[in-house]
Design an enzyme around this catalytic site. Structure first.
Site, PDB file in Angstrom:
ATOM      1  N   ASP A 105      -4.304   2.196  -5.230  1.00 53.56           N
ATOM      2  CA  ASP A 105      -2.884   2.383  -4.927  1.00 53.56           C
ATOM      3  C   ASP A 105      -2.338   1.183  -4.161  1.00 53.56           C
ATOM      4  O   ASP A 105      -1.338   1.306  -3.447  1.00 53.56           O
ATOM      5  CB  ASP A 105      -2.666   3.673  -4.143  1.00 53.56           C
ATOM      6  CG  ASP A 105      -3.411   3.670  -2.812  1.00 53.56           C
ATOM      7  OD1 ASP A 105      -4.393   2.916  -2.692  1.00 53.56           O
ATOM      8  OD2 ASP A 105      -3.015   4.430  -1.903  1.00 53.56           O
ATOM      9  N   ASP A 164       0.850  -1.189   0.000  1.00 47.30           N
ATOM     10  CA  ASP A 164       0.000   0.000   0.000  1.00 47.30           C
ATOM     11  C   ASP A 164       0.886   1.240   0.000  1.00 47.30           C
ATOM     12  O   ASP A 164       1.783   1.373   0.837  1.00 47.30           O
ATOM     13  CB  ASP A 164      -0.924   0.005   1.214  1.00 47.30           C
ATOM     14  CG  ASP A 164      -1.873   1.184   1.191  1.00 47.30           C
ATOM     15  OD1 ASP A 164      -1.566   2.196   1.836  1.00 47.30           O
ATOM     16  OD2 ASP A 164      -2.914   1.091   0.522  1.00 47.30           O
TER      17      ASP A 164
END
Length: 374
Positions: free
Chosen positions: A248, A205
């Site tokens: 993302d 992440d």
């Protein structure tokens, strides 16, 4: 193709005219329509801005010529049917099959025009000479049909391969798409249950990525995502499989890899992500939090495996981000590796007040584990 077909058809017409009373006008029409017209049609289409519309007009003229040929062949059934059938088949290959009605009307007009002009007497049975003259036309058309079909099959096969590749690859980050990666993860977990492989999973992440979009814009955000995808690919080994898990978030499947080796891969990925720079914004820094989970026989689905890695990712974020954590079952592993404090994702001096408020909301959102249906 028009030149070869018209020349072969003209051969049948001239064979029929050879058995009739000589008429120089009819012979001239047959020769011009068979030999000169294809070149005239090519020049007409090539010199027009809208070549497709010009070719439609040429197709109508082809129908008119074919109609004129039928009376010249004395309405002989065999050559007339062959010529008309090949003319209709050409509609498929040229992409003009939707204009059958107009082409058919032009063919009927050609039949009526030449019937009135020549006043020929119908001769239903074709002579042996006319029948032999049909062979080149049938042969040429058969060869072209086979070649055209083979080319079409090859083109379709190539397009199918391209579509399969496009379906597997995320176009922005160039890593595998979520669906394709999930299939690979399901296969890896199945092989782990059978004892064939020991596999590990990384969930990556990007820290505070929303601030990148809010501060620098989504165009820069897309550029950063593209660089992240390329960086992750370059950090992996030949048997590792990276996929885009979310906006993302990225997932990496480490084949034949235990937790410690997977942490080494994660460390390499994190270090290289910290090296990403955007030329227009040199102050921008990227960091990532990574959760690592080794496959277990207790996992009955990929969803449970991802939840284990997601739990480790949650702990990495809760510990201050920019870290690598393993799943809770292996918490004593030496893989809890923090990064220096100065390599944060976005310096506070460059964050706007609005972005700071969004970041606070983003922190609360990202601290919750992600649950994805298998």
């Amino acid at each position: 193709m028009r030149a070869s077909n018209m020349a072969a058809g003209g051969l049948v017409v001239t064979a029929s005219l050879a058995e009739q009373v000589p008429d120089m006008a009819l012979w001239a029409f047959a020769l011009i329509s068979a030999l000169a017209w294809p070149h005239i049609a090519y020049l007409h289409a090539s010199r027009k801005k809208d070549s497709y519309r010009a070719e439609q007009a040429n197709g109508l003229m082809d129908g008119f010529i074919v109609g004129c040929w039928i009376p010249l062949m004395q309405f002989s059934l065999l050559p007339s049917i062959c010529v008309v059938a090949i003319s209709v088949a050409d509609r498929f290959y040229t992409g003009l099959r939707k204009r059958w009605i107009k082409t058919g009307c032009m063919t009927l007009m050609g039949i009526a025009f030449m019937s009135v002009y020549s006043s020929v007497q119908p001769q239903w049975n074709a002579s042996l000479l006319v029948q032999f003259s049909l062979l080149p036309m049938i042969l040429v058309h058969s060869v072209f049909a086979a070649w055209s079909s083979r080319r079409m099959v090859r083109a379709l096969a190539k397009q199918n391969v391209q579509l399969q590749v496009l379906g597997r690859i995320d176009p922005l980050t160039t890593v595998y798409s979520r669906e394709y990666w999930w299939q690979k993860a399901r296969t890896a977990l199945r092989q782990h249950h059978s004892g064939a492989e020991i596999n590990s999973l990384l969930i990556i992440d990007i820290d505070h990525f929303k601030q990148v979009n809010d501060t620098y814009g989504h165009t820069v955000g897309d550029e950063v995502l593209q660089s992240i995808g390329l960086t992750i690919r370059h950090c992996l080994r030949s048997n590792d499989i990276a996929g885009r898990y979310g906006g993302d978030e990225f997932a990496v499947l480490c084949r034949n890899t235990r937790t410690d080796d997977a942490c080494a891969v994660a460390l390499r990925v994190r270090d290289q992500l910290a090296m990403i720079r955007v030329r227009e914004h040199p102050q921008l820094r990227i960091s990532a939090s990574i959760g690592v989970a080794e496959a277990s026989t207790e996992f009955t689905s990929v969803k449970q495996w991802i939840e284990a890695a997601d739990s480790a990712l949650y702990d990495a974020k809760a510990a201050g981000r920019d870290r690598i954590h393993t799943e809770p079952a292996r918490r004593n592993s030496p893989a809890t590796i923090p990064m220096p404090a100065e390599s944060t994702a976005l310096p506070p001096s460059h964050a706007t007040p609005h972005a700071a408020r969004e970041s606070a909301g983003d922190d609360q959102r990202t601290l919750r584990p992600t649950h994805v249906a298998d």
